[in-house]
Design a protein around this motif. Structure first.
Motif, PDB file in Angstrom:
ATOM      1  N   ILE A   1       0.840  -1.203   0.000  1.00  0.00           N
ATOM      2  CA  ILE A   1       0.000   0.000   0.000  1.00  0.00           C
ATOM      3  C   ILE A   1       0.872   1.249   0.000  1.00  0.00           C
ATOM      4  O   ILE A   1       0.593   2.224  -0.713  1.00  0.00           O
ATOM      5  CB  ILE A   1      -0.943  -0.018   1.221  1.00  0.00           C
ATOM      6  CG1 ILE A   1      -1.873  -1.240   1.160  1.00  0.00           C
ATOM      7  CG2 ILE A   1      -1.763   1.268   1.299  1.00  0.00           C
ATOM      8  CD1 ILE A   1      -2.633  -1.501   2.442  1.00  0.00           C
ATOM      9  N   ALA A   2       1.937   1.216   0.778  1.00  0.00           N
ATOM     10  CA  ALA A   2       2.841   2.373   0.868  1.00  0.00           C
ATOM     11  C   ALA A   2       3.536   2.666  -0.448  1.00  0.00           C
ATOM     12  O   ALA A   2       4.090   3.760  -0.624  1.00  0.00           O
ATOM     13  CB  ALA A   2       3.878   2.137   1.967  1.00  0.00           C
ATOM     14  N   ALA A   3       3.517   1.716  -1.397  1.00  0.00           N
ATOM     15  CA  ALA A   3       4.156   1.941  -2.692  1.00  0.00           C
ATOM     16  C   ALA A   3       3.493   3.073  -3.468  1.00  0.00           C
ATOM     17  O   ALA A   3       4.105   3.639  -4.386  1.00  0.00           O
ATOM     18  CB  ALA A   3       4.118   0.660  -3.526  1.00  0.00           C
ATOM     19  N   TYR A   4       2.259   3.431  -3.107  1.00  0.00           N
ATOM     20  CA  TYR A   4       1.553   4.509  -3.802  1.00  0.00           C
ATOM     21  C   TYR A   4       1.963   5.855  -3.200  1.00  0.00           C
ATOM     22  O   TYR A   4       1.162   6.574  -2.600  1.00  0.00           O
ATOM     23  CB  TYR A   4       0.042   4.280  -3.731  1.00  0.00           C
ATOM     24  CG  TYR A   4      -0.385   3.059  -4.516  1.00  0.00           C
ATOM     25  CD1 TYR A   4      -0.607   3.136  -5.883  1.00  0.00           C
ATOM     26  CD2 TYR A   4      -0.521   1.816  -3.887  1.00  0.00           C
ATOM     27  CE1 TYR A   4      -0.971   2.011  -6.618  1.00  0.00           C
ATOM     28  CE2 TYR A   4      -0.886   0.691  -4.615  1.00  0.00           C
ATOM     29  CZ  TYR A   4      -1.111   0.797  -5.980  1.00  0.00           C
ATOM     30  OH  TYR A   4      -1.462  -0.307  -6.699  1.00  0.00           O
ATOM     31  N   GLU A   5       3.215   6.198  -3.395  1.00  0.00           N
ATOM     32  CA  GLU A   5       3.791   7.379  -2.768  1.00  0.00           C
ATOM     33  C   GLU A   5       3.197   8.683  -3.288  1.00  0.00           C
ATOM     34  O   GLU A   5       3.252   9.713  -2.601  1.00  0.00           O
ATOM     35  CB  GLU A   5       5.307   7.382  -2.986  1.00  0.00           C
ATOM     36  CG  GLU A   5       6.015   6.206  -2.335  1.00  0.00           C
ATOM     37  CD  GLU A   5       7.496   6.175  -2.669  1.00  0.00           C
ATOM     38  OE1 GLU A   5       7.923   6.958  -3.544  1.00  0.00           O
ATOM     39  OE2 GLU A   5       8.226   5.372  -2.063  1.00  0.00           O
TER      40      GLU A   5
END
Length: 285
Positions: A238-242
């Motif tokens: 989820i955190a990859a969607y910076e």
């Protein structure tokens, strides 16, 4: 397509599966047991995502478990993320940025780029693409036609899944509601003989709903609990969607909620006169 493999196999003890059976929770020995008993090796599981980040939020644990069990996990991303910019400076290239983030996110979950299909419909603009019609230049198209029913029928016939997963129709976002409705009718198109240019008919797969933002219309049937490793992997995906400036806050909200996911089976009840005959079979006064 060959199933993908994770770089390091996840221990089956990293997940716990529980099904409701006659209203009672029953622990399942494996994901196979929890989803019908058949081995997952050789099966294709198709996950349909209205937006690029919906699947890692609603099924990030389940996808990891499915990959580890040998299923060919395929992700179909419906919209292009064009409205997902948080700053004016992002607007011109947000589609390319979100696509790159999506590829990274799924790779974190063990799903290779070759197993991610981007349909390319406009974010927030699915109303125009309900149904099927001849495409005009610049529109997403397969075999000269556009529309969600065209795209979903083609994807279903091409991927030939045994299980299909989609966010619940109860989500408030119109893209989620339209995706759900168009996918449901496309399952029947894909199993029939119409539109042969989109591929050969397939048997209707088992359909499941996941919760992303809103509750289910009725109780779910399956609970997945992830261990620390899979849960942290889900959060990392989820955190990859910076580019989404609120993403750190969302990750912390999900961390606080814990490593739980729920899946609801969708069982179709096709009309039959027999179902209603008993209502009218008594003696009339």
């Amino acid at each position: 397509m060959a199933p993908q493999t994770t770089s390091t196999s996840i221990s089956t003890s990293a997940f716990q599966f529980t099904r409701l059976v006659d209203g009672r929770p029953v622990r399942q020995a494996s994901l196979e047991a929890a989803t019908g008993g058949a081995t997952l090796a050789g099966q294709t599981w198709m996950f349909v995502s209205p937006h690029d980040d919906d699947l890692c939020i609603g099924a990030g644990l389940l996808m990891q478990a499915a990959v580890d069990a040998g299923a060919d996990v395929q992700a179909v991303i419906v919209t292009d993320g064009c409205l997902g910019y948080c700053e004016a400076s992002q607007q011109d290239d947000i589609v390319e940025v979100r696509k790159a983030e999506t590829i990274r996110s799924f790779e974190v979950l063990g799903v290779q780029e070759s197993h991610v299909t981007f349909l390319g419909f406009p974010d927030g603009g699915l109303t125009k693409y309900i149904g099927r019609r001849q495409a005009v230049e610049g529109e997403p198209q397969v075999a000269g036609f556009t529309g969600l029913q065209n795209a979903f029928t083609h994807s279903l016939r091409e991927l030939r899944p045994s299980h299909v997963f989609v966010p619940t129709k109860m989500d408030l976002h119109p893209d989620h509601q339209i995706t759900h409705n168009e996918l449901m009718i496309s399952l029947f198109h894909a199993s029939g003989k119409i539109w042969p240019e989109l591929g050969y008919p397939l048997d209707v797969p088992q359909v499941h709903e996941m919760a992303v933002y809103c509750d289910f219309p009725s109780d779910p049937h399956l609970e997945i609990i992830g261990g620390d490793g899979p849960f942290e992997t889900k959060l990392a995906s989820i955190a990859a969607y910076e580019s989404q400036l609120q993403i750190a806050e969302l990750v912390e909200q999900l961390r606080s909620a814990g490593p739980f996911e729920y899946i609801r089976d969708v069982n179709f009840k096709l009309y039959s006169p027999e179902r209603y005959r008993s209502l009218f079979s008594g003696d009339q006064a």
